[in-house]
Design a protein around this motif. Structure first.
Motif, PDB file in Angstrom:
ATOM      1  N   SER A 150      32.663  92.920  52.544  1.00  0.00           N
ATOM      2  CA  SER A 150      33.910  92.634  52.883  1.00  0.00           C
ATOM      3  C   SER A 150      34.278  91.292  53.001  1.00  0.00           C
ATOM      4  CB  SER A 150      34.452  93.248  54.200  1.00  0.00           C
ATOM      5  OG  SER A 150      33.666  92.505  55.335  1.00  0.00           O
ATOM      6  N   ARG A 151      33.516  90.385  53.121  1.00  0.00           N
ATOM      7  CA  ARG A 151      33.679  88.807  53.089  1.00  0.00           C
ATOM      8  C   ARG A 151      32.827  87.994  52.178  1.00  0.00           C
ATOM      9  NH1 ARG A 151      35.731  84.994  56.482  1.00  0.00           N
ATOM     10  NH2 ARG A 151      36.690  86.306  57.684  1.00  0.00           N
ATOM     11  N   VAL A 152      33.352  87.206  51.805  1.00  0.00           N
ATOM     12  CA  VAL A 152      32.457  86.268  50.803  1.00  0.00           C
ATOM     13  C   VAL A 152      31.931  85.254  51.985  1.00  0.00           C
ATOM     14  CG1 VAL A 152      32.342  84.197  49.277  1.00  0.00           C
ATOM     15  CG2 VAL A 152      33.560  86.500  48.523  1.00  0.00           C
ATOM     16  N   THR A 153      30.607  84.729  51.950  1.00  0.00           N
ATOM     17  CA  THR A 153      30.173  83.882  52.829  1.00  0.00           C
ATOM     18  C   THR A 153      29.550  82.724  52.408  1.00  0.00           C
ATOM     19  OG1 THR A 153      28.076  85.236  52.889  1.00  0.00           O
ATOM     20  CG2 THR A 153      29.488  85.824  54.372  1.00  0.00           C
ATOM     21  N   GLY A 154      29.662  82.568  50.984  1.00  0.00           N
ATOM     22  CA  GLY A 154      28.986  81.445  50.360  1.00  0.00           C
ATOM     23  C   GLY A 154      28.777  81.547  48.795  1.00  0.00           C
ATOM     24  N   ALA A 155      28.125  80.680  48.116  1.00  0.00           N
ATOM     25  CA  ALA A 155      27.896  80.635  46.716  1.00  0.00           C
ATOM     26  C   ALA A 155      26.490  80.229  46.510  1.00  0.00           C
ATOM     27  CB  ALA A 155      28.855  79.692  46.122  1.00  0.00           C
ATOM     28  N   ARG A 156      25.933  80.950  45.332  1.00  0.00           N
ATOM     29  CA  ARG A 156      24.724  80.558  44.821  1.00  0.00           C
ATOM     30  C   ARG A 156      24.755  79.836  43.696  1.00  0.00           C
ATOM     31  NH1 ARG A 156      22.169  84.854  42.375  1.00  0.00           N
ATOM     32  NH2 ARG A 156      24.181  86.097  42.364  1.00  0.00           N
ATOM     33  N   VAL A 157      24.113  78.704  43.713  1.00  0.00           N
ATOM     34  CA  VAL A 157      24.004  77.700  42.848  1.00  0.00           C
ATOM     35  C   VAL A 157      22.447  77.168  42.362  1.00  0.00           C
ATOM     36  CG1 VAL A 157      26.363  76.722  43.526  1.00  0.00           C
ATOM     37  CG2 VAL A 157      24.125  75.585  44.478  1.00  0.00           C
ATOM     38  N   GLN A 158      22.441  76.466  41.263  1.00  0.00           N
ATOM     39  CA  GLN A 158      21.236  76.087  40.769  1.00  0.00           C
ATOM     40  C   GLN A 158      21.436  74.671  39.952  1.00  0.00           C
ATOM     41  OE1 GLN A 158      19.179  79.125  38.445  1.00  0.00           O
ATOM     42  NE2 GLN A 158      17.298  77.951  38.277  1.00  0.00           N
ATOM     43  N   HIS A 159      20.465  74.042  40.207  1.00  0.00           N
ATOM     44  CA  HIS A 159      20.590  72.546  39.638  1.00  0.00           C
ATOM     45  C   HIS A 159      19.797  72.565  38.101  1.00  0.00           C
ATOM     46  CE1 HIS A 159      19.945  68.237  39.059  1.00  0.00           C
ATOM     47  NE2 HIS A 159      20.574  67.992  39.876  1.00  0.00           N
ATOM     48  N   ASN A 160      20.772  72.166  37.361  1.00  0.00           N
ATOM     49  CA  ASN A 160      20.628  72.368  35.936  1.00  0.00           C
ATOM     50  C   ASN A 160      19.820  71.292  34.977  1.00  0.00           C
ATOM     51  OD1 ASN A 160      22.450  70.193  35.291  1.00  0.00           O
ATOM     52  ND2 ASN A 160      24.123  71.720  35.222  1.00  0.00           N
ATOM     53  N   ILE A 161      19.191  70.336  36.081  1.00  0.00           N
ATOM     54  CA  ILE A 161      18.392  69.326  35.334  1.00  0.00           C
ATOM     55  C   ILE A 161      17.047  69.252  35.888  1.00  0.00           C
ATOM     56  CG2 ILE A 161      17.847  67.066  35.239  1.00  0.00           C
ATOM     57  CD1 ILE A 161      20.831  66.523  34.959  1.00  0.00           C
ATOM     58  N   ASP A 162      16.799  69.697  37.120  1.00  0.00           N
ATOM     59  CA  ASP A 162      15.271  69.488  37.728  1.00  0.00           C
ATOM     60  C   ASP A 162      14.612  70.830  37.825  1.00  0.00           C
ATOM     61  OD1 ASP A 162      16.611  70.793  39.707  1.00  0.00           O
ATOM     62  OD2 ASP A 162      16.590  68.811  41.259  1.00  0.00           O
ATOM     63  N   GLY A 163      15.564  71.991  37.440  1.00  0.00           N
ATOM     64  CA  GLY A 163      14.922  73.085  37.186  1.00  0.00           C
ATOM     65  C   GLY A 163      14.490  73.875  38.800  1.00  0.00           C
ATOM     66  N   THR A 164      14.864  73.453  39.663  1.00  0.00           N
ATOM     67  CA  THR A 164      14.588  74.006  40.855  1.00  0.00           C
ATOM     68  C   THR A 164      15.511  75.347  41.117  1.00  0.00           C
ATOM     69  OG1 THR A 164      16.385  72.887  42.007  1.00  0.00           O
ATOM     70  CG2 THR A 164      14.206  71.939  42.144  1.00  0.00           C
ATOM     71  N   GLY A 165      14.863  76.122  42.093  1.00  0.00           N
ATOM     72  CA  GLY A 165      15.368  77.402  42.289  1.00  0.00           C
ATOM     73  C   GLY A 165      16.803  77.563  42.925  1.00  0.00           C
ATOM     74  N   GLU A 166      17.134  78.656  43.006  1.00  0.00           N
ATOM     75  CA  GLU A 166      18.917  78.947  43.683  1.00  0.00           C
ATOM     76  C   GLU A 166      18.778  78.337  44.934  1.00  0.00           C
ATOM     77  OE1 GLU A 166      20.213  83.009  41.041  1.00  0.00           O
ATOM     78  OE2 GLU A 166      20.046  82.805  43.282  1.00  0.00           O
ATOM     79  N   ASN A 189      34.307  93.035  40.308  1.00  0.00           N
ATOM     80  CA  ASN A 189      33.990  94.439  39.860  1.00  0.00           C
ATOM     81  C   ASN A 189      32.808  94.771  40.514  1.00  0.00           C
ATOM     82  OD1 ASN A 189      35.976  95.768  38.171  1.00  0.00           O
ATOM     83  ND2 ASN A 189      35.572  94.154  36.500  1.00  0.00           N
ATOM     84  N   ALA A 190      31.803  93.834  40.349  1.00  0.00           N
ATOM     85  CA  ALA A 190      30.481  94.224  41.064  1.00  0.00           C
ATOM     86  C   ALA A 190      30.456  94.553  42.407  1.00  0.00           C
ATOM     87  CB  ALA A 190      29.312  93.074  40.788  1.00  0.00           C
ATOM     88  N   LEU A 191      31.361  94.019  43.203  1.00  0.00           N
ATOM     89  CA  LEU A 191      31.481  94.007  44.559  1.00  0.00           C
ATOM     90  C   LEU A 191      32.551  95.562  44.943  1.00  0.00           C
ATOM     91  CD1 LEU A 191      32.122  90.392  45.780  1.00  0.00           C
ATOM     92  CD2 LEU A 191      30.044  91.924  46.070  1.00  0.00           C
TER      93      LEU A 191
END
Length: 459
Positions: A150-166, A189-191
């Protein structure tokens, strides 16, 4: 800062829309984080994540007013930095249906900055805000929600240079300003909030841009800043030829329904030679090109009707091209984004989090007049598919007469450009006094537009 609404707001995207949003949010959130896949800070050139950045991106007169409201004094800063200031009906030379409109100074000012320079100046203002942080080189993976969605609480992001995880960016508010390629329809749609209705018109637009160092002996501008022959059903090709920052001139030429300008220099020049303003070709063939022509294809306009949903997750908003991409020929997108940003400020001024559905409905209210106006213009081209009601055909006939009358009456040009610049609503063109001037000043029986076969146009 104004009344604090929350701890952190996250803006997805580094576009001009995102910068406008971040500026507004900085007054109501303790921290604002702007996330983009590109390098942003200090960039004054074209960037990969903004495919239209090599082309003209206009800020209409109403957008210029909004820009100054958000960033007082920024116009003067850009002028000092070498950006020309133009008057939409006074120093812009307009051609409609192959005829030049009579010009008049109207105070409808706009800056003729290239998109990278416009973003640079706005970004510098946003960078100076102490509670705004830029996260560069981060891909946006998805949203984070509460267990019940029912609520968006944030975003998942990933650095596109150093290859670290989400990484998870927790937020009280997330705004999607990622543009036409937005993943919000998929996410919603997925939600369980979709599907999302989309509207659009297939225009088959293609435009190519090139920059020049103008030969003074071939300067066609005089006291004007821009020369704009607009595509019409009789000649479905057009251009924007304008002075811009750093002493350069910028030419974007376009054609609809698949009639796209070539990107080889000879083909590009040949296409320009077919335009209704012959002075453009005469200028570019004697000027020094600074880059090669770059083509961008725009198959269809798009409006995602988020305003029609009855359910929406709290803590999440969508703005700018992520909602609507009108035909770029009419240069409305940045102006609509600026008006949406001001609307966001109004939703925050009572100190409470914005109501998402109420905000999306306000965004639709901002979009609707511009969308209807440009869709009507698109449908004046016989090859563009769409329903043409008797009222729309009447509008087309009236606009032909108005544009014809504007070749002789500068007051009609001024009224027309106030509407085109989104300063006045389209209904302003139907004032009785203006209708009288149009009927008096135009041909008694303007011929209906007939398309020229593309084969007859020089390639």
């Amino acid at each position: 800062m104004g009344t604090q609404v929350g701890e952190r707001a996250v803006v997805l995207g580094g576009s001009i829309t995102a910068l406008f949003a971040a500026s507004i949010l900085s007054k109501s959130y303790r921290e604002v984080v702007l996330v983009d896949r590109d390098k942003l800070i200090g960039v004054t050139e074209w960037r990969k994540g903004a495919p239209q950045t090599r082309h003209i991106n206009g800020l209409l007169a109403r957008g210029h007013l909004a820009l100054e409201e958000m960033f007082p004094g920024i116009t003067e800063e850009m002028i000092i930095g070498g950006v020309p200031l133009s008057d939409l009906s006074g120093t812009v030379r307009w051609y409609f249906n192959g005829k030049r409109l009579k010009q008049v100074r109207s105070g409808l000012t706009c800056v003729a900055a290239t998109r990278p320079i416009m973003e640079y100046h706005v970004r510098r203002r946003v960078e100076a805000l102490p509670n705004v942080t830029f996260m560069e080189h981060y891909d946006i993976v998805g949203l984070v929600t509460s267990p019940d969605r029912s609520r968006v609480t944030g975003a998942r992001v990933q650095h596109n240079i150093d290859g670290t995880g989400e990484e998870i960016l927790e937020a009280d508010l997330v705004i999607d300003a990622t543009g036409r390629g937005s993943r919000t329809p998929v996410w919603l749609n997925a939600l369980g909030y979709g599907p999302i209705e989309e509207q659009g018109t297939k225009v088959g637009l293609g435009y190519a841009s090139r920059h020049y160092k103008l030969d003074p002996a071939s300067d066609p501008f005089g006291t004007d800043h821009s020369i704009n022959p607009v595509a019409s059903p009789t000649l479905p090709r057009g251009a924007i030829f304008t002075k811009t920052d750093n002493g350069r001139v910028e030419l974007t030429i376009y054609g609809i329904l698949g009639d796209h300008p070539p990107t080889d220099p000879a083909g590009f020049n040949a296409f320009a030679k077919t335009l209704a303003a012959p002075e453009i070709y005469e200028a570019i063939v004697n000027s020094e090109p600074l880059d090669d022509p770059a083509l961008y294809r725009f198959p269809t306009t798009m409006w995602r009707r988020y305003d029609k949903l009855t359910r929406w997750p709290e803590g999440f908003l969508v703005m700018g091209d992520a909602v609507c991409t009108p035909n770029p020929v009419y240069a409305q997108a940045q102006t609509l984004a600026s008006l949406e940003a001001l609307a966001l400020g109004r939703h925050l001024e009572d100190g409470n989090p914005p109501d998402p559905l109420a905000f999306q409905r306000d965004v639709a209210t901002i979009i609707k007049p511009a969308w209807e106006m440009t869709t009507a213009i698109d449908l004046s081209f016989p090859g563009v598919k769409g329903r043409r009601t008797w009222l729309l055909r009447l509008q087309h006939a009236y606009m032909r007469r108005l544009q014809d009358a504007a070749t002789r009456d500068s007051s009609i040009t001024g009224a027309f450009m106030r509407t085109a610049g989104l300063v006045d609503p389209p209904e302003a063109l139907m004032r009785p006094s203006l209708i009288w001037r149009v009927l008096r000043g135009s041909k008694a029986k303007p011929a209906p537009a007939k398309p020229v076969r593309q084969k007859s146009l020089v390639r």
